[in-house]
Scaffold this active site. Structure first.
Site, mmCIF file in Angstrom:
data_model
loop_
_atom_site.group_PDB
_atom_site.id
_atom_site.type_symbol
_atom_site.label_atom_id
_atom_site.label_comp_id
_atom_site.label_asym_id
_atom_site.label_seq_id
_atom_site.Cartn_x
_atom_site.Cartn_y
_atom_site.Cartn_z
ATOM 1 N N GLU A 123 -38.621 -2.067 -42.113
ATOM 2 C CA GLU A 123 -39.740 -1.756 -42.995
ATOM 3 C C GLU A 123 -39.856 -2.918 -43.962
ATOM 4 O OE1 GLU A 123 -39.515 1.784 -45.405
ATOM 5 O OE2 GLU A 123 -41.686 2.039 -45.333
ATOM 6 N N ALA A 134 -41.141 1.281 -53.394
ATOM 7 C CA ALA A 134 -39.788 1.039 -53.918
ATOM 8 C C ALA A 134 -39.170 -0.253 -53.389
ATOM 9 C CB ALA A 134 -38.887 2.221 -53.555
ATOM 10 N N HIS A 135 -39.910 -1.017 -52.581
ATOM 11 C CA HIS A 135 -39.326 -2.255 -52.036
ATOM 12 C C HIS A 135 -39.256 -3.327 -53.125
ATOM 13 C CE1 HIS A 135 -39.411 -1.220 -47.643
ATOM 14 N NE2 HIS A 135 -40.154 -0.263 -48.151
ATOM 15 N N ARG A 222 -66.114 3.139 -51.427
ATOM 16 C CA ARG A 222 -66.633 1.775 -51.433
ATOM 17 C C ARG A 222 -65.651 0.777 -50.809
ATOM 18 N NH1 ARG A 222 -69.629 3.264 -56.071
ATOM 19 N NH2 ARG A 222 -67.776 3.154 -57.349
ATOM 20 N N ASP A 243 -43.791 16.770 -46.797
ATOM 21 C CA ASP A 243 -42.792 17.449 -47.634
ATOM 22 C C ASP A 243 -43.419 18.152 -48.834
ATOM 23 O OD1 ASP A 243 -43.557 15.272 -49.112
ATOM 24 O OD2 ASP A 243 -41.535 14.574 -49.578
ATOM 25 N N GLY A 244 -44.750 18.127 -48.910
ATOM 26 C CA GLY A 244 -45.407 18.753 -50.055
ATOM 27 C C GLY A 244 -45.365 17.878 -51.301
ATOM 28 N N ASP A 273 -38.630 9.702 -43.680
ATOM 29 C CA ASP A 273 -38.470 8.606 -44.647
ATOM 30 C C ASP A 273 -37.268 8.916 -45.550
ATOM 31 O OD1 ASP A 273 -38.927 6.181 -45.914
ATOM 32 O OD2 ASP A 273 -40.628 6.876 -47.099
ATOM 33 N N ALA A 312 -39.195 6.810 -53.981
ATOM 34 C CA ALA A 312 -38.381 5.921 -53.131
ATOM 35 C C ALA A 312 -37.812 6.716 -51.972
ATOM 36 C CB ALA A 312 -37.267 5.299 -53.960
ATOM 37 N N GLY A 313 -38.592 6.834 -50.931
ATOM 38 C CA GLY A 313 -38.135 7.634 -49.795
ATOM 39 C C GLY A 313 -38.151 9.110 -50.164
#
Ligand SMILES: [Zn+2]
Length: 388
Positions: A123, A134-135, A222, A243-244, A273, A312-313
Protein backbone atom coordinates in the site's frame (compact mmCIF):
# COMPACT_ATOMS: atom_id res chain seq x y z
CA UNK A 1 -8.78 -38.72 6.57
CA UNK A 2 -11.74 -39.07 4.25
CA UNK A 3 -14.50 -36.93 5.65
CA UNK A 4 -17.88 -36.21 4.10
CA UNK A 5 -19.52 -33.06 5.38
CA UNK A 6 -23.12 -32.21 4.51
CA UNK A 7 -24.70 -28.83 5.21
CA UNK A 8 -28.37 -27.95 4.91
CA UNK A 9 -27.23 -24.44 3.94
CA UNK A 10 -23.89 -23.60 2.38
CA UNK A 11 -22.60 -20.90 0.05
CA UNK A 12 -22.50 -22.72 -3.27
CA UNK A 13 -19.98 -21.91 -6.02
CA UNK A 14 -22.85 -20.14 -7.83
CA UNK A 15 -23.29 -17.73 -4.91
CA UNK A 16 -26.54 -19.04 -3.49
CA UNK A 17 -27.35 -20.65 -0.13
CA UNK A 18 -28.51 -24.26 -0.39
CA UNK A 19 -27.86 -27.88 0.58
CA UNK A 20 -24.34 -28.89 -0.38
CA UNK A 21 -21.81 -31.56 0.47
CA UNK A 22 -18.02 -31.86 0.46
CA UNK A 23 -15.56 -34.73 0.61
CA UNK A 24 -12.36 -33.68 2.37
CA UNK A 25 -9.09 -35.59 2.07
CA UNK A 26 -5.75 -34.38 3.44
CA UNK A 27 -6.85 -30.78 3.90
CA UNK A 28 -8.36 -30.42 0.43
CA UNK A 29 -11.84 -30.62 -1.01
CA UNK A 30 -11.71 -33.55 -3.44
CA UNK A 31 -15.40 -33.83 -4.30
CA UNK A 32 -18.43 -31.58 -3.84
CA UNK A 33 -22.01 -31.36 -4.97
CA UNK A 34 -25.46 -29.89 -4.55
CA UNK A 35 -28.12 -31.63 -2.49
CA UNK A 36 -27.50 -34.71 -0.38
CA UNK A 37 -24.18 -36.60 -0.50
CA UNK A 38 -24.00 -40.02 -2.23
CA UNK A 39 -23.26 -41.70 1.11
CA UNK A 40 -24.15 -41.07 4.76
CA UNK A 41 -22.19 -37.98 5.83
CA UNK A 42 -19.63 -38.11 8.64
CA UNK A 43 -20.88 -34.70 9.72
CA UNK A 44 -24.29 -33.13 9.07
CA UNK A 45 -24.54 -29.40 9.81
CA UNK A 46 -28.11 -28.32 10.40
CA UNK A 47 -27.87 -25.25 12.64
CA UNK A 48 -25.32 -23.06 10.87
CA UNK A 49 -24.52 -21.69 7.43
CA UNK A 50 -21.31 -23.07 5.92
CA UNK A 51 -19.19 -20.71 3.83
CA UNK A 52 -15.68 -20.79 2.39
CA UNK A 53 -13.02 -19.52 4.80
CA UNK A 54 -12.74 -15.75 4.43
CA UNK A 55 -10.13 -14.17 2.16
CA UNK A 56 -8.73 -10.79 3.30
CA UNK A 57 -6.70 -8.95 0.64
CA UNK A 58 -6.05 -5.86 2.77
CA UNK A 59 -4.82 -6.24 6.34
CA UNK A 60 -1.78 -4.86 8.12
CA UNK A 61 -1.89 -7.08 11.18
CA UNK A 62 -3.96 -8.29 14.10
CA UNK A 63 -3.65 -9.99 17.47
CA UNK A 64 -1.28 -7.16 18.55
CA UNK A 65 1.15 -8.08 15.76
CA UNK A 66 2.07 -6.36 12.47
CA UNK A 67 3.09 -7.82 9.12
CA UNK A 68 5.85 -5.19 8.92
CA UNK A 69 7.70 -6.97 11.75
CA UNK A 70 8.67 -10.22 10.07
CA UNK A 71 7.51 -13.82 9.94
CA UNK A 72 7.04 -14.49 13.68
CA UNK A 73 4.87 -11.42 14.07
CA UNK A 74 3.13 -12.18 10.78
CA UNK A 75 2.28 -15.65 11.99
CA UNK A 76 0.67 -14.19 15.12
CA UNK A 77 -1.48 -11.90 13.01
CA UNK A 78 -2.50 -14.79 10.75
CA UNK A 79 -3.52 -16.94 13.71
CA UNK A 80 -5.57 -14.12 15.26
CA UNK A 81 -7.54 -13.62 12.05
CA UNK A 82 -7.81 -17.34 11.35
CA UNK A 83 -9.52 -17.98 14.67
CA UNK A 84 -12.18 -15.51 13.51
CA UNK A 85 -12.68 -17.13 10.14
CA UNK A 86 -10.11 -15.54 7.81
CA UNK A 87 -8.11 -18.43 6.38
CA UNK A 88 -6.44 -16.70 3.41
CA UNK A 89 -4.68 -13.34 3.72
CA UNK A 90 -2.42 -10.89 1.99
CA UNK A 91 0.00 -9.04 4.26
CA UNK A 92 -0.39 -5.31 3.64
CA UNK A 93 2.70 -3.16 4.14
CA UNK A 94 2.40 0.59 4.74
CA UNK A 95 4.37 3.07 2.62
CA UNK A 96 8.17 2.97 2.92
CA UNK A 97 11.02 3.24 0.43
CA UNK A 98 10.83 0.40 -2.10
CA UNK A 99 14.06 -1.16 -0.78
CA UNK A 100 12.58 -1.31 2.74
CA UNK A 101 9.34 -2.82 1.45
CA UNK A 102 11.27 -5.47 -0.46
CA UNK A 103 13.15 -6.37 2.74
CA UNK A 104 9.89 -6.59 4.68
CA UNK A 105 8.33 -8.75 1.96
CA UNK A 106 11.40 -10.99 1.92
CA UNK A 107 11.02 -11.55 5.68
CA UNK A 108 7.52 -12.88 5.00
CA UNK A 109 8.60 -15.20 2.18
CA UNK A 110 8.73 -18.32 4.45
CA UNK A 111 5.03 -17.82 5.27
CA UNK A 112 4.22 -17.52 1.56
CA UNK A 113 6.30 -20.61 0.76
CA UNK A 114 4.54 -22.66 3.43
CA UNK A 115 1.19 -21.54 2.02
CA UNK A 116 0.07 -19.78 5.20
CA UNK A 117 0.16 -16.36 3.58
CA UNK A 118 -1.22 -15.78 0.08
CA UNK A 119 1.25 -12.98 -0.62
CA UNK A 120 2.11 -9.35 0.10
CA UNK A 121 0.22 -6.14 -0.67
CA UNK A 122 2.18 -2.91 -1.05
CA UNK A 123 0.00 0.00 0.00
CA UNK A 124 2.31 2.69 -1.36
CA UNK A 125 4.73 4.40 -1.50
CA UNK A 126 3.25 5.77 -4.76
CA UNK A 127 0.35 7.54 -3.08
CA UNK A 128 -1.04 11.07 -2.95
CA UNK A 129 0.31 13.42 -0.26
CA UNK A 130 -3.09 15.00 0.12
CA UNK A 131 -4.92 11.70 0.59
CA UNK A 132 -2.21 9.86 2.51
CA UNK A 133 -4.34 9.12 5.58
CA UNK A 134 -2.01 7.54 8.14
CA UNK A 135 0.89 6.97 5.72
CA UNK A 136 4.15 8.86 6.38
CA UNK A 137 4.37 12.01 4.20
CA UNK A 138 8.16 11.84 3.74
CA UNK A 139 8.24 8.44 2.03
CA UNK A 140 5.53 9.08 -0.55
CA UNK A 141 6.86 9.43 -4.08
CA UNK A 142 6.19 8.76 -7.77
CA UNK A 143 6.83 5.39 -9.44
CA UNK A 144 9.99 5.95 -11.45
CA UNK A 145 10.80 3.37 -14.14
CA UNK A 146 13.87 2.42 -12.04
CA UNK A 147 11.78 1.75 -8.92
CA UNK A 148 9.34 -0.39 -10.92
CA UNK A 149 12.28 -2.32 -12.39
CA UNK A 150 13.67 -2.91 -8.89
CA UNK A 151 10.32 -4.27 -7.77
CA UNK A 152 10.05 -6.54 -10.82
CA UNK A 153 13.61 -7.82 -10.40
CA UNK A 154 13.14 -8.72 -6.73
CA UNK A 155 9.64 -10.06 -6.62
CA UNK A 156 7.69 -12.14 -9.04
CA UNK A 157 3.98 -11.70 -8.40
CA UNK A 158 4.00 -14.88 -6.30
CA UNK A 159 5.46 -12.92 -3.37
CA UNK A 160 4.05 -9.42 -3.87
CA UNK A 161 0.67 -9.87 -5.55
CA UNK A 162 -1.06 -6.55 -5.13
CA UNK A 163 0.09 -2.93 -5.35
CA UNK A 164 -1.96 0.17 -4.50
CA UNK A 165 -1.05 3.44 -6.21
CA UNK A 166 -2.41 6.88 -7.07
CA UNK A 167 -3.01 7.36 -10.84
CA UNK A 168 -2.10 11.08 -10.77
CA UNK A 169 1.49 10.26 -9.78
CA UNK A 170 3.99 10.84 -12.56
CA UNK A 171 4.78 7.52 -14.23
CA UNK A 172 1.72 5.78 -12.77
CA UNK A 173 0.28 4.62 -16.11
CA UNK A 174 3.57 3.08 -17.20
CA UNK A 175 4.00 1.44 -13.79
CA UNK A 176 0.51 -0.07 -13.99
CA UNK A 177 1.14 -1.38 -17.51
CA UNK A 178 4.42 -3.03 -16.55
CA UNK A 179 3.23 -4.51 -13.24
CA UNK A 180 0.02 -5.80 -14.80
CA UNK A 181 1.99 -7.50 -17.56
CA UNK A 182 4.02 -9.25 -14.84
CA UNK A 183 0.85 -10.58 -13.19
CA UNK A 184 0.37 -8.11 -10.31
CA UNK A 185 -3.07 -6.88 -9.23
CA UNK A 186 -3.19 -3.08 -9.26
CA UNK A 187 -5.48 -1.06 -7.03
CA UNK A 188 -6.30 2.64 -7.25
CA UNK A 189 -6.16 4.22 -3.81
CA UNK A 190 -4.99 7.05 -1.55
CA UNK A 191 -5.61 9.30 -4.51
CA UNK A 192 -6.86 12.67 -5.64
CA UNK A 193 -6.93 11.60 -9.29
CA UNK A 194 -9.55 13.00 -11.64
CA UNK A 195 -12.17 10.74 -13.15
CA UNK A 196 -10.20 10.82 -16.44
CA UNK A 197 -6.89 9.91 -14.80
CA UNK A 198 -8.58 7.02 -13.04
CA UNK A 199 -10.12 5.78 -16.31
CA UNK A 200 -6.62 5.88 -17.80
CA UNK A 201 -5.32 3.76 -14.90
CA UNK A 202 -8.12 1.25 -15.46
CA UNK A 203 -7.37 1.14 -19.20
CA UNK A 204 -3.70 0.46 -18.34
CA UNK A 205 -4.64 -2.50 -16.13
CA UNK A 206 -5.80 -1.38 -12.68
CA UNK A 207 -8.64 -3.69 -11.62
CA UNK A 208 -9.46 -2.67 -8.06
CA UNK A 209 -10.39 0.21 -5.80
CA UNK A 210 -8.35 0.19 -2.60
CA UNK A 211 -10.86 0.95 0.20
CA UNK A 212 -13.32 2.77 -2.04
CA UNK A 213 -14.16 6.29 -0.76
CA UNK A 214 -11.61 6.17 2.08
CA UNK A 215 -8.56 8.33 1.33
CA UNK A 216 -9.79 9.37 -2.12
CA UNK A 217 -11.91 12.08 -3.68
CA UNK A 218 -15.60 11.25 -3.28
CA UNK A 219 -18.56 11.80 -5.59
CA UNK A 220 -18.41 15.59 -5.92
CA UNK A 221 -20.79 17.18 -8.42
CA UNK A 222 -18.14 19.50 -9.87
CA UNK A 223 -15.15 17.20 -9.42
CA UNK A 224 -16.09 13.67 -10.41
CA UNK A 225 -13.07 11.90 -9.00
CA UNK A 226 -11.71 8.37 -8.78
CA UNK A 227 -14.77 6.91 -7.02
CA UNK A 228 -17.03 7.66 -10.01
CA UNK A 229 -14.64 6.05 -12.52
CA UNK A 230 -14.18 2.99 -10.31
CA UNK A 231 -17.91 2.56 -9.68
CA UNK A 232 -18.70 2.92 -13.37
CA UNK A 233 -16.17 0.34 -14.56
CA UNK A 234 -18.22 -2.89 -14.57
CA UNK A 235 -15.19 -5.14 -14.10
CA UNK A 236 -13.54 -3.24 -11.22
CA UNK A 237 -13.43 -4.87 -7.80
CA UNK A 238 -14.42 -2.51 -4.99
CA UNK A 239 -12.80 -2.90 -1.58
CA UNK A 240 -15.14 -1.80 1.20
CA UNK A 241 -14.29 -1.32 4.88
CA UNK A 242 -17.75 -2.15 6.18
CA UNK A 243 -17.32 -1.43 9.87
CA UNK A 244 -19.83 1.38 10.37
CA UNK A 245 -16.90 3.81 10.95
CA UNK A 246 -15.06 4.06 7.63
CA UNK A 247 -18.25 3.92 5.58
CA UNK A 248 -21.80 4.66 6.57
CA UNK A 249 -24.05 1.62 6.18
CA UNK A 250 -26.19 3.59 3.68
CA UNK A 251 -23.12 4.08 1.47
CA UNK A 252 -22.26 0.38 1.70
CA UNK A 253 -25.81 -0.44 0.64
CA UNK A 254 -25.68 2.06 -2.27
CA UNK A 255 -22.30 0.84 -3.59
CA UNK A 256 -23.40 -2.77 -3.36
CA UNK A 257 -26.67 -2.14 -5.11
CA UNK A 258 -25.08 -0.06 -7.86
CA UNK A 259 -22.09 -2.36 -8.45
CA UNK A 260 -24.27 -5.46 -8.57
CA UNK A 261 -26.53 -3.90 -11.20
CA UNK A 262 -23.58 -2.50 -13.14
CA UNK A 263 -21.24 -5.47 -13.47
CA UNK A 264 -22.49 -8.08 -11.03
CA UNK A 265 -22.36 -9.48 -7.50
CA UNK A 266 -18.67 -10.41 -7.88
CA UNK A 267 -17.57 -6.76 -7.55
CA UNK A 268 -17.81 -5.88 -3.82
CA UNK A 269 -14.81 -7.07 -1.79
CA UNK A 270 -14.95 -6.82 1.98
CA UNK A 271 -11.59 -5.97 3.51
CA UNK A 272 -10.58 -5.45 7.11
CA UNK A 273 -7.69 -2.97 6.61
CA UNK A 274 -6.91 -4.37 10.06
CA UNK A 275 -4.04 -2.97 12.09
CA UNK A 276 -2.39 -4.81 15.00
CA UNK A 277 -5.18 -3.71 17.37
CA UNK A 278 -7.68 -5.92 15.53
CA UNK A 279 -8.57 -9.05 17.48
CA UNK A 280 -6.72 -7.43 20.41
CA UNK A 281 -7.55 -5.03 23.27
CA UNK A 282 -7.60 -1.19 23.02
CA UNK A 283 -4.17 0.39 23.47
CA UNK A 284 -1.18 1.80 21.61
CA UNK A 285 0.17 -0.06 18.57
CA UNK A 286 2.74 0.51 15.88
CA UNK A 287 2.01 0.26 12.15
CA UNK A 288 5.42 0.43 10.45
CA UNK A 289 6.78 3.79 11.61
CA UNK A 290 3.36 5.07 12.64
CA UNK A 291 2.05 5.02 16.22
CA UNK A 292 -1.64 4.35 16.57
CA UNK A 293 -4.00 4.54 19.52
CA UNK A 294 -7.03 2.28 19.59
CA UNK A 295 -9.87 3.73 21.65
CA UNK A 296 -13.14 1.81 21.78
CA UNK A 297 -12.10 -0.12 18.72
CA UNK A 298 -11.30 2.95 16.55
CA UNK A 299 -7.65 3.25 15.45
CA UNK A 300 -6.21 6.74 15.02
CA UNK A 301 -2.72 8.12 14.47
CA UNK A 302 -1.07 9.44 17.61
CA UNK A 303 -0.55 13.22 17.27
CA UNK A 304 2.05 15.26 19.21
CA UNK A 305 -0.57 17.63 20.63
CA UNK A 306 -3.09 14.96 21.57
CA UNK A 307 -5.72 16.04 19.02
CA UNK A 308 -7.64 13.40 17.07
CA UNK A 309 -5.38 11.91 14.41
CA UNK A 310 -6.25 10.39 11.03
CA UNK A 311 -8.03 7.05 11.08
CA UNK A 312 -5.21 4.50 10.77
CA UNK A 313 -6.56 1.19 9.62
CA UNK A 314 -9.31 -0.58 11.48
CA UNK A 315 -9.81 -3.12 14.22
CA UNK A 316 -12.14 -5.03 11.97
CA UNK A 317 -12.04 -8.70 11.08
CA UNK A 318 -13.88 -10.04 8.06
CA UNK A 319 -16.31 -11.88 10.32
CA UNK A 320 -17.38 -8.52 11.80
CA UNK A 321 -17.49 -6.97 8.30
CA UNK A 322 -19.82 -9.71 7.09
CA UNK A 323 -22.10 -9.27 10.10
CA UNK A 324 -22.13 -5.47 9.77
CA UNK A 325 -22.91 -5.69 6.04
CA UNK A 326 -25.83 -8.06 6.61
CA UNK A 327 -27.28 -6.55 9.77
CA UNK A 328 -26.63 -2.79 9.26
CA UNK A 329 -26.43 -2.36 5.49
CA UNK A 330 -29.05 -4.98 4.71
CA UNK A 331 -26.91 -6.92 2.25
CA UNK A 332 -28.21 -10.32 1.19
CA UNK A 333 -26.29 -12.89 3.31
CA UNK A 334 -25.12 -14.98 0.34
CA UNK A 335 -23.82 -11.82 -1.36
CA UNK A 336 -22.02 -10.67 1.80
CA UNK A 337 -20.37 -14.09 2.15
CA UNK A 338 -19.28 -13.97 -1.50
CA UNK A 339 -17.70 -10.56 -0.88
CA UNK A 340 -15.63 -12.06 1.94
CA UNK A 341 -14.49 -15.15 0.05
CA UNK A 342 -15.18 -15.70 -3.67
CA UNK A 343 -14.74 -12.08 -4.76
CA UNK A 344 -11.42 -11.28 -3.02
CA UNK A 345 -9.94 -14.59 -4.23
CA UNK A 346 -10.88 -13.61 -7.80
CA UNK A 347 -9.49 -10.11 -7.29
CA UNK A 348 -5.97 -11.40 -6.55
CA UNK A 349 -6.20 -14.37 -8.90
CA UNK A 350 -6.08 -17.33 -6.52
CA UNK A 351 -8.15 -20.37 -7.36
CA UNK A 352 -7.78 -22.71 -4.37
CA UNK A 353 -9.69 -20.54 -1.89
CA UNK A 354 -12.97 -18.66 -1.77
CA UNK A 355 -15.19 -21.35 -3.32
CA UNK A 356 -16.26 -24.77 -2.13
CA UNK A 357 -14.99 -26.66 -5.16
CA UNK A 358 -12.80 -29.74 -5.69
CA UNK A 359 -9.12 -28.80 -5.63
CA UNK A 360 -9.72 -26.01 -3.11
CA UNK A 361 -8.38 -25.92 0.41
CA UNK A 362 -10.72 -27.34 3.03
CA UNK A 363 -11.11 -23.96 4.76
CA UNK A 364 -14.61 -23.35 6.11
CA UNK A 365 -16.50 -21.06 8.42
CA UNK A 366 -19.75 -21.81 10.21
CA UNK A 367 -22.07 -18.89 10.89
CA UNK A 368 -24.77 -18.97 13.53
CA UNK A 369 -28.25 -17.44 12.99
CA UNK A 370 -26.96 -14.02 14.18
CA UNK A 371 -24.16 -14.23 11.56
CA UNK A 372 -21.40 -14.75 14.10
CA UNK A 373 -18.60 -17.08 13.07
CA UNK A 374 -19.10 -20.02 15.41
CA UNK A 375 -16.52 -22.48 14.09
CA UNK A 376 -13.61 -22.47 11.65
CA UNK A 377 -12.05 -25.29 9.65
CA UNK A 378 -8.47 -24.73 8.51
CA UNK A 379 -6.96 -27.19 6.02
CA UNK A 380 -9.48 -29.86 6.99
CA UNK A 381 -9.14 -29.38 10.78
CA UNK A 382 -11.69 -27.65 13.01
CA UNK A 383 -10.16 -24.89 15.14
CA UNK A 384 -12.19 -25.48 18.23
CA UNK A 385 -11.76 -22.21 20.04
CA UNK A 386 -13.02 -20.03 17.18
CA UNK A 387 -14.50 -16.70 18.18
CA UNK A 388 -16.73 -14.25 16.35
ZN1 LIG B 1 -5.10 2.72 3.27
Amino acid sequence: MNHVLFADAALTPEGTLGPYWLRIVAGRIVEAGHGRPPQAPDEHITDAVVAPGFVDVHAHGGGAAAFTDGAVSGERALVAHRRRGTTTMLASLVSAPVSVLLDQAEELRPLVKSGELAGVHLEGPWLSQEHRGAHEAEVLTSPTPEAVSTLLEHSAHDLIRYVTLAPEREGATEAITRLRAAGFTLGVGHTGASCGQTREAIAAGATAATHLFNAMGGLHHREPGPALALLEEPTAFLELISDGVHLDAEMVRFVWDYATRNGGPQRPVLVSDAMPGAAAPDGRYRLGPVEVDVVEGVARRVTPDGTLGAIAGSTLTLSAAVRESILSAGIDPARALMAASTNPAAMIGIDDAGRLLPGGRADLVLLDPAWNVSRVMHRGQWIDDAEG
